[in-house]
Structure formats: structure tokens, C-alpha cells
Design a protein around this motif. Structure first.
Motif, PDB file in Angstrom:
ATOM      1  N   SER A 237      11.119   4.803  -3.022  1.00  0.00           N
ATOM      2  CA  SER A 237      11.528   5.978  -3.312  1.00  0.00           C
ATOM      3  C   SER A 237      12.428   5.951  -4.882  1.00  0.00           C
ATOM      4  N   GLY A 238      13.394   4.794  -4.574  1.00  0.00           N
ATOM      5  CA  GLY A 238      14.179   4.492  -5.797  1.00  0.00           C
ATOM      6  C   GLY A 238      13.787   3.742  -7.004  1.00  0.00           C
ATOM      7  N   LEU A 239      12.890   3.100  -6.619  1.00  0.00           N
ATOM      8  CA  LEU A 239      12.160   2.048  -7.596  1.00  0.00           C
ATOM      9  C   LEU A 239      11.164   2.823  -8.490  1.00  0.00           C
ATOM     10  N   VAL A 240      10.271   3.828  -7.850  1.00  0.00           N
ATOM     11  CA  VAL A 240       9.283   4.506  -8.627  1.00  0.00           C
ATOM     12  C   VAL A 240      10.133   5.564  -9.497  1.00  0.00           C
TER      13      VAL A 240
ATOM     14  N   GLU B 173      23.854   9.219 -15.293  1.00  0.00           N
ATOM     15  CA  GLU B 173      23.257   8.635 -16.462  1.00  0.00           C
ATOM     16  C   GLU B 173      22.891   7.169 -16.235  1.00  0.00           C
ATOM     17  N   GLU B 174      22.997   6.774 -15.035  1.00  0.00           N
ATOM     18  CA  GLU B 174      22.514   5.583 -14.636  1.00  0.00           C
ATOM     19  C   GLU B 174      21.098   5.332 -14.121  1.00  0.00           C
ATOM     20  N   PRO B 175      20.084   4.970 -14.656  1.00  0.00           N
ATOM     21  CA  PRO B 175      18.596   4.944 -14.184  1.00  0.00           C
ATOM     22  C   PRO B 175      18.556   4.036 -13.178  1.00  0.00           C
ATOM     23  N   ALA B 176      19.402   2.965 -13.122  1.00  0.00           N
ATOM     24  CA  ALA B 176      19.078   1.879 -12.192  1.00  0.00           C
ATOM     25  C   ALA B 176      19.908   2.342 -10.769  1.00  0.00           C
ATOM     26  N   ILE B 177      20.593   3.433 -10.730  1.00  0.00           N
ATOM     27  CA  ILE B 177      21.357   3.801  -9.516  1.00  0.00           C
ATOM     28  C   ILE B 177      20.557   4.161  -8.353  1.00  0.00           C
ATOM     29  N   PHE B 178      19.273   4.662  -8.614  1.00  0.00           N
ATOM     30  CA  PHE B 178      18.262   4.589  -7.391  1.00  0.00           C
ATOM     31  C   PHE B 178      18.014   3.446  -6.698  1.00  0.00           C
ATOM     32  N   ALA B 179      17.610   2.273  -7.540  1.00  0.00           N
ATOM     33  CA  ALA B 179      17.192   1.186  -6.980  1.00  0.00           C
ATOM     34  C   ALA B 179      18.399   0.570  -6.523  1.00  0.00           C
ATOM     35  N   TYR B 180      19.606   0.644  -7.056  1.00  0.00           N
ATOM     36  CA  TYR B 180      21.026  -0.072  -6.564  1.00  0.00           C
ATOM     37  C   TYR B 180      21.289   0.325  -5.079  1.00  0.00           C
TER      38      TYR B 180
ATOM     39  N   THR C  61       0.909  -1.214  -0.155  1.00  0.00           N
ATOM     40  CA  THR C  61      -0.011   0.050  -0.100  1.00  0.00           C
ATOM     41  C   THR C  61       0.876   1.368   0.140  1.00  0.00           C
ATOM     42  N   TYR C  62       1.810   1.289   0.963  1.00  0.00           N
ATOM     43  CA  TYR C  62       2.599   2.494   0.962  1.00  0.00           C
ATOM     44  C   TYR C  62       3.809   2.578  -0.236  1.00  0.00           C
ATOM     45  N   PHE C  63       4.183   1.338  -0.730  1.00  0.00           N
ATOM     46  CA  PHE C  63       5.037   1.432  -1.692  1.00  0.00           C
ATOM     47  C   PHE C  63       4.343   2.134  -3.001  1.00  0.00           C
ATOM     48  N   CYS C  64       3.206   1.757  -3.286  1.00  0.00           N
ATOM     49  CA  CYS C  64       2.359   2.106  -4.230  1.00  0.00           C
ATOM     50  C   CYS C  64       2.130   3.671  -4.269  1.00  0.00           C
ATOM     51  N   MET C  65       2.044   4.004  -3.072  1.00  0.00           N
ATOM     52  CA  MET C  65       1.618   5.592  -2.719  1.00  0.00           C
ATOM     53  C   MET C  65       2.791   6.277  -3.451  1.00  0.00           C
ATOM     54  N   TYR C  66       4.103   5.829  -3.053  1.00  0.00           N
ATOM     55  CA  TYR C  66       5.556   6.604  -3.432  1.00  0.00           C
ATOM     56  C   TYR C  66       5.268   6.999  -5.204  1.00  0.00           C
ATOM     57  N   ALA C  67       4.429   6.130  -6.078  1.00  0.00           N
ATOM     58  CA  ALA C  67       4.503   6.180  -7.337  1.00  0.00           C
ATOM     59  C   ALA C  67       3.389   7.477  -7.543  1.00  0.00           C
ATOM     60  N   PHE C  68       2.735   7.968  -6.812  1.00  0.00           N
ATOM     61  CA  PHE C  68       2.027   9.289  -6.852  1.00  0.00           C
ATOM     62  C   PHE C  68       2.715  10.481  -6.338  1.00  0.00           C
ATOM     63  N   ARG C  69       3.966  10.307  -5.572  1.00  0.00           N
ATOM     64  CA  ARG C  69       4.456  11.383  -4.973  1.00  0.00           C
ATOM     65  C   ARG C  69       5.802  11.568  -5.630  1.00  0.00           C
TER      66      ARG C  69
ATOM     67  N   SER D 180      10.315  14.139  -9.360  1.00  0.00           N
ATOM     68  CA  SER D 180      11.693  14.469  -8.886  1.00  0.00           C
ATOM     69  C   SER D 180      12.698  13.958  -9.803  1.00  0.00           C
ATOM     70  N   VAL D 181      12.352  13.101 -10.712  1.00  0.00           N
ATOM     71  CA  VAL D 181      13.274  12.645 -11.664  1.00  0.00           C
ATOM     72  C   VAL D 181      13.581  13.770 -12.701  1.00  0.00           C
ATOM     73  N   GLY D 182      12.521  14.592 -13.023  1.00  0.00           N
ATOM     74  CA  GLY D 182      12.775  15.286 -14.000  1.00  0.00           C
ATOM     75  C   GLY D 182      13.656  16.568 -13.653  1.00  0.00           C
ATOM     76  N   LYS D 183      14.109  17.233 -14.753  1.00  0.00           N
ATOM     77  CA  LYS D 183      14.962  18.321 -14.291  1.00  0.00           C
ATOM     78  C   LYS D 183      14.544  19.751 -14.624  1.00  0.00           C
ATOM     79  N   PHE D 184      13.590  19.647 -15.601  1.00  0.00           N
ATOM     80  CA  PHE D 184      12.814  20.834 -15.969  1.00  0.00           C
ATOM     81  C   PHE D 184      13.896  21.928 -16.533  1.00  0.00           C
ATOM     82  N   GLU D 185      14.872  21.435 -17.078  1.00  0.00           N
ATOM     83  CA  GLU D 185      16.204  22.679 -17.199  1.00  0.00           C
ATOM     84  C   GLU D 185      15.348  23.536 -18.416  1.00  0.00           C
ATOM     85  N   GLN D 186      14.443  23.360 -19.249  1.00  0.00           N
ATOM     86  CA  GLN D 186      14.044  24.126 -20.556  1.00  0.00           C
ATOM     87  C   GLN D 186      13.068  25.217 -19.795  1.00  0.00           C
TER      88      GLN D 186
END
Length: 461
Positions: free
Chosen positions: A155-158, A263-270, A27-35, A39-45
Motif C-alpha cells: 500500500s505504501g510503496l505503490v 510533502e514527503e513522498p517516501a513517508i508512506f514507504a517509511y 502476486t498480491y503486491f502487484c495487485m495493489y498497483a491497480f487498486r 488515493s495519492v491524488g488530491k483532485f482539489e481542482q
């Protein structure tokens, strides 16, 4: 009562723990997908928000302000919520958060921070409602340990899922948060259903850990005033740990970038999986301590261990004794060993140790409301007082500050409660067979407040 609830009431402890911890975790794991995915986005433009504030920082601050408001609301809502309304509350809150993410993708850029604020308000109450299903049991430590792992793993997986949507499926940074939430919507609803089948604490749970009940405003104030010095010390230390945890979470992409792994997407899960393994092993040891007073004070010791890891590994990294990956794993382990007890074990055991009929949700949200003030303060300080310092350098300075000052506050709290509990023990605490103290309901009537006597009368009738 449902068939599942009846089965769980008759099942042995191992089966119950596996079921309840799995339902709460998912339940709480899935909640993180909405939160967290945004933060992965950089929104640099995007231009600076209102011409003065980096756009991503504006989004982070907006969501944190929503969380902050939610924690103040949760002091009342979570502490007063009855068991039969928890599941509906969970689903409703998540749906509101997802609707805010859809609006985030649709509205013009100047209004996007407002949508992140609206996303944070409902999500801030999820933890307290989920933990309400688990508190007040002889197995609350082990259940809470598994639930708390979601702080680290989810947090890392989502975020990994969010970055995958951007890099592999070309989903825009604006639609990615809503798309990630949609992926986890059905698993969330199923998890809430199964969590709602969890039976209430048994009579033996209540005897060992004190009965839990909703608290009105008068009861909350009376409980706080009774232990105000110790509670304030704990809340102030939690303010520091929450601020550092949120800073690390929200700007981990920038920190990993500075360490050469951006540039390593899996680093968060690692990092998340390794941190979770260390934290789960350490915190699960708390279940071995049966005496409530000893367990409550031992929680302070575990928090101090986290402070030592936090400061020690940061120093080792600066001295180049360990590399960046190793530092982030052990630093994260220390941070979560210090942070997690406040969200379940610490206050659950405190209620049992002092012998009051209450609920942990009140204390958790009291601490959380202060904790997110720490998050906002650290973000504002970094943005306006130290704009020229790199993310990595600021983070290192923050680690030292939190490790030292947080450790001092926790030691002071440990001293206060040691004196308070030992002083009160002869008059109000009698050891039980399992090493617990005599319930408050068994104290002489003249020792109890009018509101407490009324609460006990309602429970008994």
C-alpha cells in the motif's frame, strides 16, 4: 504436473515456504498497483461530485462499494472455485481492473466514480484466490504471515510510485493510476505463473489441518449455522477493523499532511516497512503453536494485543509522549496485528479446530462482505455527520472506538469458542501426534450430516 511442482513436492519445507510465500507475496503486491495509487491524488481542482460530495471521497466510496459487492460475490465464487481455474481467474480479474483505470482517465469527470466502482469489483476477489493456494498446510501461518505483509508494504510503496509519477514525470492525477498499473503488469503475470506451480497440500498437511474442498450453498449455510454466535461476533469486530484500516489507507495523505509530513513522498514507504517488520515478527510466532484449538484461541489473543496497541499508542500520542511518526508506525502495527488474522490464520485454524471439511475462502469473504460495510459506514458518517471535524481528530476518535468495542467483541468470541470447543472435544475430537484433532471423516457416520457424508465419499473415491 510441471517440473516446478514436482521439484517443490520433493523439496524440504524451507525451500517450499520461500517459493510459495514469494510467489503469493509478489502476486498480491502487484495487485495493489491497480487498486491504491489513485488515493495519492488530491483532485482539489474538481468541483464537488453532484454538488454535495467531495470528489476524492466520491472516488473512494465508489471503489469501496465495488469492493463491497465483490466480497458478496466472492462468498460464492471463491468458495466454489476449483484449483485448475485459479490462475486464469487472477489474470482476468486484474485485466478488467486495469481497463477500468484506463477508462477512468478517459471519461468525463461525472463518470469517473463509476470507473472506480468497476475497478473495485474484480480486485475484491484477488485475496481469496491467492490464499487458496496456501491454506490447509502445516506451514499456512508462515505463508499467510508473509502474504499479509503486502497489506502494509504494498500500500505504501505503490502510492510512493504514484506520487513519483505525478511529481517527477508530470503524469496527471487521472492517468497516474493506469500508469502505475502498467508498470506492475508484467511482474504480476510472472508472479501468477509461479504461484500456479504450487503443488496441492500433501497427505500430511491434510491429516494435520483437515482437507479443504469447494463448498456449495447448502454446505456453507450448514457450517455458518453450526457456529453462528461466534462467527457473528468475529464478523462484527472485523467490520470495525476493516473500516479503520480502509479509512487510514485511503486518507493517509491527509493524515500525514496534518502531522506535518505531507510533502514527503517516501513517508508512506517509511511507515509501511517499519510496520511490516513488527507485524511479521509478531504474527509469525503463531506457527509455533501446533495444537489447532490452542492456535485458534491464541489468534484471539493476538487480535486483543493489536487492540491494546491501537488504543494505547493513540493515547500516548495525545499526551505528547511520542511524536506523529512513531504514533503512525505503532498504531499501524496494532491495527494490522488485529486485522490480518481474519484474512488467513484465524479462519484457517478454525476449520482445523472444529474438524470440518471446508475452505477458509468462504469464511474470509463472509467477514469481508461485512467489513466493507464498515468502511462505507465510516466514510459516510465522516462526510455527512462530522464534516467539520478535521481528518486527524476524526481518526483519533475512530481509533479509540475500534480499540475498545473491537476488543470487547473479540473477548466475547473467545469465550464462546472456548466453551464450544471444550464441550465438544470428548465426543468428537481425539488428539493426534502433532496435537491436532481427529478429522471429521473419522467420526461415526451418525454424527455427520448427509451433505458431509456425500462430500467425504466423493473425496475418498
Amino acid at each position: 504436473m510441471s517440473l516446478i511442482s514436482n521439484f517443490l513436492q520433493r523439496s524440504n519445507t524451507v525451500v517450499f515456504v520461500i517459493y510459495a510465500s514469494s510467489a503469493a507475496f509478489m502476486t498480491y503486491f502487484c495487485m495493489y498497483a491497480f487498486r491504491k495509487p489513485f488515493s495519492v491524488g488530491k483532485f482539489e481542482q474538481v468541483d464537488a461530485f453532484m454538488g454535495v460530495l467531495d470528489f476524492k471521497i466520491a472516488l473512494v466510496l465508489a471503489q469501496v462499494f465495488g469492493y463491497l459487492l465483490s466480497k458478496f460475490i466472492g462468498i460464492k465464487v471463491v468458495s466454489e472455485l476449483t484449483a485448475n481455474r485459479r490462475a486464469a481467474a487472477l489474470v482476468s480479474l486484474v485485466l478488467v481492473a486495469q481497463f477500468a483505470l484506463v477508462l477512468f482517465a478517459l471519461v468525463p469527470e461525472p463518470f469517473k466514480p463509476l470507473m472506480m466502482f468497476l475497478n473495485g469489483v474484480p480486485l475484491g476477489m484477488i485475496w481469496g484466490i491467492v490464499f487458496s493456494f496456501l491454506e490447509g498446510r502445516k506451514t499456512s501461518e508462515i505463508l499467510g504471515a508473509f502474504l499479509s505483509v503486502t497489506f502494509i508494504v504494498a500500500s505504501g510503496l505503490v502510492r510512493t510510485v504514484g506520487q513519483w509519477l505525478i511529481l517527477e514525470l508530470n503524469v496527471t492525477e487521472y492517468w497516474m493510476p493506469a500508469a502505475t498499473g502498467a508498470i506492475f503488469a508484467v511482474p504480476l503475470f510472472l508472479s501468477v505463473y509461479f504461484l500456479a506451480q504450487t503443488p496441492p497440500p500433501s497427505p500430511s498437511d491434510k491429516a494435520a489441518r483437515q482437507a479443504r474442498a469447494p463448498m456449495n450453498g447448502q454446505q456453507r449455510l450448514a457450517f455458518f449455522l453450526r457456529y453462528a454466535p461466534g462467527i457473528l461476533l468475529l464478523i462484527t469486530s472485523f467490520l470495525l477493523f476493516t473500516g479503520l484500516r480502509d479509512f487510514r489507507d485511503n486518507f493517509s495523505a491527509e493524515i500525514w499532511q496534518a502531522l506535518g509530513h505531507g510533502e514527503e513522498p517516501a513517508i508512506f514507504a517509511y511507515a509501511g516497512i517499519r510496520i511490516a517488520g513488527v507485524v511479521l515478527f509478531v504474527l509469525a510466532a503463531m506457527v509455533m503453536i501446533k495444537n489447532n484449538t490452542n492456535a485458534f484461541l491464541s489468534n484471539h489473543g493476538f487480535i486483543l494485543l493489536g487492540c491494546a496497541l491501537l488504543g494505547g499508542t493513540t493515547y500516548a500520542f495525545e499526551q505528547q509522549w511520542i511524536d506523529g511518526k512513531t504514533w503512525m508506525v505503532w498504531l499501524g502495527a496494532g491495527l494490522y496485528i488485529a486485522y490480518i488474522p481474519y484474512n488467513c490464520f484465524l479462519f484457517d485454524r478454525m476449520i482445523s479446530a472444529v474438524g470440518s471439511t471446508a475452505n477458509a475462502g468462504f469464511l474470509i469473504y463472509l467477514a469481508d462482505s461485512a467489513g466493507y460495510l464498515g468502511s462505507v459506514s465510516m466514510l459516510l458518517y465522516r462526510t455527512f455527520a462530522s464534516p467539520d471535524i478535521s481528518w486527524l481528530e476524526f481518526f483519533i476518535h475512530l481509533c479509540y472506538l475500534v480499540a475498545i468495542l473491537g476488543g470487547v467483541l473479540v473477548m466475547a468470541s473467545m469465550g464462546y469458542f472456548s466453551i464450544r470447543l471444550l464441550r465438544n472435544k470428548p465426543a468428537s475430537q481425539t488428539p493426534c501426534p502433532e496435537g491436532n484433532t481427529r478429522p471429521l471423516a473419522s467420526k461415526p457416520k451418525e454424527e455427520l450430516s448427509t451433505s458431509t457424508r456425500q462430500l467425504i465419499y466423493k473425496e475418498n473415491t
